[in-house]
Enzyme design. Structure first.
Site, short mmCIF file in Angstrom:
data_model
loop_
_atom_site.label_atom_id
_atom_site.label_comp_id
_atom_site.label_asym_id
_atom_site.label_seq_id
_atom_site.Cartn_x
_atom_site.Cartn_y
_atom_site.Cartn_z
N THR A 38 0.86 -1.19 0.00
CA THR A 38 0.00 0.00 0.00
C THR A 38 0.90 1.24 0.00
O THR A 38 2.04 1.17 0.42
CB THR A 38 -0.90 0.01 1.26
OG1 THR A 38 -1.95 -0.94 1.10
CG2 THR A 38 -1.55 1.35 1.48
N ASP A 54 -3.61 5.04 -2.08
CA ASP A 54 -3.94 4.38 -3.34
C ASP A 54 -5.14 3.48 -3.12
O ASP A 54 -5.72 3.45 -2.02
CB ASP A 54 -2.74 3.56 -3.85
CG ASP A 54 -2.50 2.32 -3.01
OD1 ASP A 54 -2.29 2.47 -1.79
OD2 ASP A 54 -2.52 1.21 -3.56
N ARG A 56 -5.39 -0.04 -4.37
CA ARG A 56 -5.16 -1.44 -4.75
C ARG A 56 -5.09 -2.31 -3.50
O ARG A 56 -4.38 -2.00 -2.55
CB ARG A 56 -3.86 -1.58 -5.55
CG ARG A 56 -3.46 -3.03 -5.80
CD ARG A 56 -2.19 -3.14 -6.61
NE ARG A 56 -2.43 -2.75 -8.00
CZ ARG A 56 -1.49 -2.78 -8.95
NH1 ARG A 56 -0.24 -3.16 -8.64
NH2 ARG A 56 -1.78 -2.43 -10.18
N LYS A 70 -9.14 3.06 1.50
CA LYS A 70 -8.18 2.89 2.59
C LYS A 70 -8.18 4.06 3.58
O LYS A 70 -7.42 4.04 4.54
CB LYS A 70 -6.77 2.71 2.02
CG LYS A 70 -6.64 1.51 1.09
CD LYS A 70 -5.24 1.35 0.57
CE LYS A 70 -5.17 0.18 -0.41
NZ LYS A 70 -3.81 -0.01 -0.95
N GLY A 84 -1.45 -2.61 5.34
CA GLY A 84 -1.23 -3.91 5.98
C GLY A 84 -2.36 -4.87 5.66
O GLY A 84 -2.92 -4.86 4.57
N SER A 166 4.28 -0.22 1.59
CA SER A 166 5.39 -0.69 0.76
C SER A 166 5.85 0.36 -0.23
O SER A 166 6.99 0.33 -0.70
CB SER A 166 4.98 -1.97 0.01
OG SER A 166 3.82 -1.72 -0.78
N ASP A 203 5.91 0.87 -7.07
CA ASP A 203 5.72 -0.23 -6.13
C ASP A 203 4.62 -1.14 -6.67
O ASP A 203 3.53 -0.67 -6.98
CB ASP A 203 5.32 0.32 -4.75
CG ASP A 203 4.90 -0.79 -3.80
OD1 ASP A 203 5.61 -1.82 -3.74
OD2 ASP A 203 3.87 -0.64 -3.13
N SER A 206 1.18 -1.30 -4.83
CA SER A 206 0.28 -0.15 -4.90
C SER A 206 -0.16 0.07 -6.33
O SER A 206 0.59 -0.25 -7.27
CB SER A 206 1.00 1.11 -4.38
OG SER A 206 1.57 0.89 -3.12
#
Length: 281
Positions: A38, A54, A56, A70, A84, A166, A203, A206
């Site tokens: 994330t 984001d 995803r 989120k 997480g 991440s 990343d 994400s």
């Protein structure tokens, strides 16, 4: 096995290195760091707080949800971004949101951001990191704008701009280069979108869209799907094939009814059944 000294001197303490080496020699591997998959950020601006995330959600290498939310509700003036384990972030923030409402009703006052931060860090520390929730908590209360990060083990930071997940390194690079104190709303919102976009494009955990939330002393504005950098485009070719393109080599029709037994009721049987019916009058 060597024993560690009971006398602790000044500086760093490496006594756990002896224990870790002993466990590794016995075939017990060290725990690995968990990737949260994330990018969530937050920063201060002139009038309040801007949070970003984001959209995803992943299950290992699989994209489970392309447009999840989120940024979670805590109170009217407080929001919390979660990275997480999706279930842990969802239910942890929902629980704290409920406790904050009860706290407000009990005290008769508008709840403060530091109260939510304390509730979250105490709960996560109690479970020693087994609740995989890395959080960015932001809001505006009587003391002004407040921005915190809360790690899964319960440690917290209070900073003018924060990133978690991440994709946090890519997002932090954008903040380190461009953030300034007392930014205008438009400039801060553009910076948050640039930080989330850096996580999305650098990343693999994400992706998809950019959500943002602007919190000031007077109101909270949720900007769902504020930027869509990954919209699906029209395919260049059509992949429709006419009927009969693929030859049928074999056809087999199998009946799913293996055995069927039909029992017919006689008139006498029906009369007996009617006589034994329950009286509902």
């Amino acid at each position: 096995m060597a024993t560690a000294s009971v006398y602790k001197g000044a500086g760093f303490d490496f006594t756990n290195e002896v224990r870790n080496t002993f466990l590794t020699e016995r075939g017990i591997p060290l725990p690995k760091a968990t990737s949260t998959g994330t990018t969530i950020v937050g920063c201060l601006f002139k009038d309040g707080i801007i949070l970003g995330a984001d959209t995803r959600a992943t299950e290992g290498p699989i994209v489970a949800d392309k447009n999840c939310e989120k940024i979670h509700y805590i109170t009217d003036n407080i929001r919390c971004c979660g990275a997480g384990t999706a279930a842990d972030t969802e239910f942890t923030t929902a629980l704290i949101s409920s406790n904050m409402e009860l706290h407000a009703l009990s005290t008769g006052r508008k709840p403060r951001v530091v109260t939510a931060m304390t509730m979250l860090k105490q709960m996560l520390f109690r479970y020693q990191g087994h609740i995989g929730a890395a959080l960015v908590l932001g809001g505006v209360d009587a003391t002004g704008p407040q921005l915190f990060t809360i790690h899964p083990h319960g440690s917290t930071d209070k900073l003018p701009y924060v990133t978690m997940g991440s994709g946090s390194l890519a997002a932090m690079a954008v903040f380190e280069a461009k953030w300034q104190p007392n930014m205008e709303r438009e400039d801060a919102l553009e910076l948050v979108c640039a930080a989330i976009s850096a996580g999305i494009f650098n990343d693999l955990g994400s992706g998809s869209n950019v959500d943002a939330c602007v919190i000031t002393a007077s109101h909270t504005e949720m900007l769902r799907n504020f930027v869509k950098p990954n919209e699906r485009v029209q395919k260049e070719r059509s992949y429709q094939f006419r009927r009969g393109t693929t030859a049928v080599k074999k056809e087999e029709i199998r009946s799913l009814v293996v055995e069927e037994d039909i029992t017919h009721l006689t008139s006498a049987g029906r009369g007996a059944a009617e006589g034994e019916a329950m009286d509902t009058s």
